[in-house]
Structures are given as C-alpha cells and as structure tokens.
Enzyme design. Structure first.
Site, PDB file in Angstrom:
ATOM      1  N   ASP A  11     107.315 114.939  33.431  1.00 44.32           N
ATOM      2  CA  ASP A  11     107.134 113.797  34.318  1.00 44.32           C
ATOM      3  C   ASP A  11     107.590 112.554  33.549  1.00 44.32           C
ATOM      4  O   ASP A  11     107.881 112.631  32.344  1.00 44.32           O
ATOM      5  CB  ASP A  11     105.648 113.722  34.701  1.00 44.32           C
ATOM      6  N   ALA A  13     106.463 108.390  34.187  1.00 46.98           N
ATOM      7  CA  ALA A  13     105.409 107.409  33.899  1.00 46.98           C
ATOM      8  C   ALA A  13     104.100 108.104  33.546  1.00 46.98           C
ATOM      9  O   ALA A  13     103.637 108.999  34.247  1.00 46.98           O
ATOM     10  CB  ALA A  13     105.198 106.495  35.096  1.00 46.98           C
ATOM     11  N   LYS A  52     106.268 108.452  46.649  1.00 49.33           N
ATOM     12  CA  LYS A  52     105.654 107.158  46.927  1.00 49.33           C
ATOM     13  C   LYS A  52     105.327 106.941  48.408  1.00 49.33           C
ATOM     14  O   LYS A  52     104.331 106.299  48.738  1.00 49.33           O
ATOM     15  CB  LYS A  52     106.525 106.023  46.382  1.00 49.33           C
ATOM     16  N   ASP A 185     100.769 113.916  33.903  1.00 56.49           N
ATOM     17  CA  ASP A 185      99.498 113.203  33.768  1.00 56.49           C
ATOM     18  C   ASP A 185      98.707 113.146  35.063  1.00 56.49           C
ATOM     19  O   ASP A 185      97.646 112.519  35.103  1.00 56.49           O
ATOM     20  CB  ASP A 185      99.741 111.779  33.254  1.00 56.49           C
TER      21      ASP A 185
END
Length: 274
Positions: A11, A13, A52, A185
């Site tokens: 991933d 960010a 998003k 994360d």
C-alpha cells in the site's frame, strides 16, 4: 509447491510514506466542511483504505453525518452528493500529499533489502490516479519505484475486492498468490490480500489506525504506544491478517516469518468476499 516469497505488494499512505496516513484524513474533513457538514477525525479515518468514492459514501451515510447532511441541504446524502464531495476532495488530497510524502523510517532499507534478496515490489492504493500522478514522483525521488501501481478507479471494484492485487500480480507475472505478501495499514487492505489468496500483514503504528506522525508517536509514553499497538493489532487480526508488525521497517523479519510458514507447508488460504 513453491516455498519462496517472490513479491511484496505494498500500500502507499501509512505503509511506505505519510506516517500516520494524515494526507487523506485532512482532505476528507475539509471536503465535507466545504459543504457545511462537520465530520470528526474518527469519521474520516473509519473507512480508510477503500477507494475514495466508496470512502465518501460510507462517511456520508453514517447515521450522524447523514442526519447533518439532511439538516444542512434538505435532502438525503446520495450519489450526487458523493460526486460533489469527490470533486472537492481530490484536488485537496493532491495538494495534501505534497506535505505528507516522506518515506516512513526504515522503508528505504526494507526496499533495498528486498532488491538485494530478489524480492520484487508492486503496489496497490486507495488513491486515484490523479492523486498518484502527483505523489509517485515524490516517492521516486526518495527511492520508491514499484514495478506496478494499481490505483482506485483503475478496475471495476476497489478494496476489499481482490482485483487490484490480481491485476498487480498479473502485470508482474507473479504466481501463485501464496508467494506474495501484502503490507497494509488498513482493514480493507488486509481484506484485499486475503480475498486474493495472499499473505496479509497489518501495520500497527505507522498508519491510519494509530494516525500519528513520527514525532507524535515517539513522544507517547510507552504504555500509550503499547495500547495503540494492541488496538491496531486487534483490528487487523479481525480483518484476517496473518501477522501484524509495527511498520515497513519490519519487512525483512516479515518475509523470514512467512517463508518459514511456507516451508512448513502452510498456505495463506482464501477468504471469499461478497
């Protein structure tokens, strides 16, 4: 049976760069505020890792936010609202990544270790391609240049669907899925890995769940840091993680751990997602 790890899919960010995954969080809060609706940091972080538009949908249809939207605009939160917020959000996130593009401590060493050991690097992200067109060069200048970058919106479905993972593996020519480790994360990113049949490794302290900069995390008393680690570990394990570590700095140990499990005859298994 192949018993060696061939690739790591990362991933972006909160995993490789932007410690605490702070760029998208701030952009979500600001985008909703643009339409006169206040959302909390917890609201913004809740669905993190998803594409998003899906993220905006989940935030906007949460009961408290949906009620606030209806009170402000006199109508339900709908697809038109998602489109309007996304049009504001995306340029905000493009601007935000410039301030939150630093590699997470230990990332460069981990990437170099993979290269030295013949382990290939790919990536998937919940960011759209316009956001990544700004972020990818900033990462490349610091030494992060994955072979493939699959963005939200590139395919028919985003996380936790496995399509981005499968697309990355196909583009790299890597198979079987049991030879691939995914670091992420967020729970949706863990779900993506499990649905693809790969090893899923959660990151407890560098990403969205802890939500802290390097400096703020270091300033925490050890007991508070341990509490954050426990909470993040529980969330990742509930999502199906095979293993949870603090950050990408632990990647060499992760590969050794997974390799040992492979050599013992274990496979990651496949979790079906609807």
């Amino acid at each position: 049976m192949t018993r060696s790890i061939k690739a790591v899919i990362l991933d972006w960010a909160g995993t490789v760069l932007d410690h605490g995954s702070r760029a998208p969080m701030g952009a979500f809060v600001e985008a909703f505020a643009h339409f006169g609706v206040a959302i909390s940091i917890a609201d913004a972080r809740g669905p993190m890792g998803m594409a998003k538009r899906d993220h905006i949908r989940l935030v906007g249809t949460a009961p408290a936010v949906a009620t606030a939207w209806r009170a402000k605009h006199g109508r339900d939160f709908d697809d038109a609202a998602i489109d309007a917020i996304f049009d504001v959000f995306e340029p905000l996130n493009v601007a935000a990544v410039e301030a939150h593009s630093a590699l997470i401590p230990g990332a460069k060493h981990a990437l170099d270790w993979c290269a030295a050991n013949g382990i290939r690097i790919g990536s998937t992200t919940g960011y759209t391609r316009p956001i990544m067109e700004r972020l990818a060069p900033l990462a490349a200048a610091q030494g992060f240049t994955p072979e493939v970058m699959v963005c939200a919106g590139d395919l028919a479905a985003g996380r936790p669907a496995p399509l981005q993972m499968w697309h990355a593996m196909a583009a790299m020519g890597i198979w079987p899925a049991s030879t691939v480790v995914k670091l992420d994360d967020t729970p949706p990113g863990i779900g993506e890995a499990r649905a693809a049949g790969c090893w899923a490794v959660g990151l407890a302290l560098s990403g969205n769940i802890a939500g802290l900069s390097v400096e703020d995390l270091a300033a925490l008393p050890p007991a508070d840091r341990d509490a954050l680690r426990r909470e993040a570990t529980e969330q990742h394990m509930r999502a199906g993680a095979h293993l949870v570590v603090d950050s990408i700095a632990d990647l060499p140990a992760v590969v050794a751990h997974v390799q040992a499990r492979l050599q013992a005859g274990e496979t990651p298994g496949l979790v079906e997602w609807s």
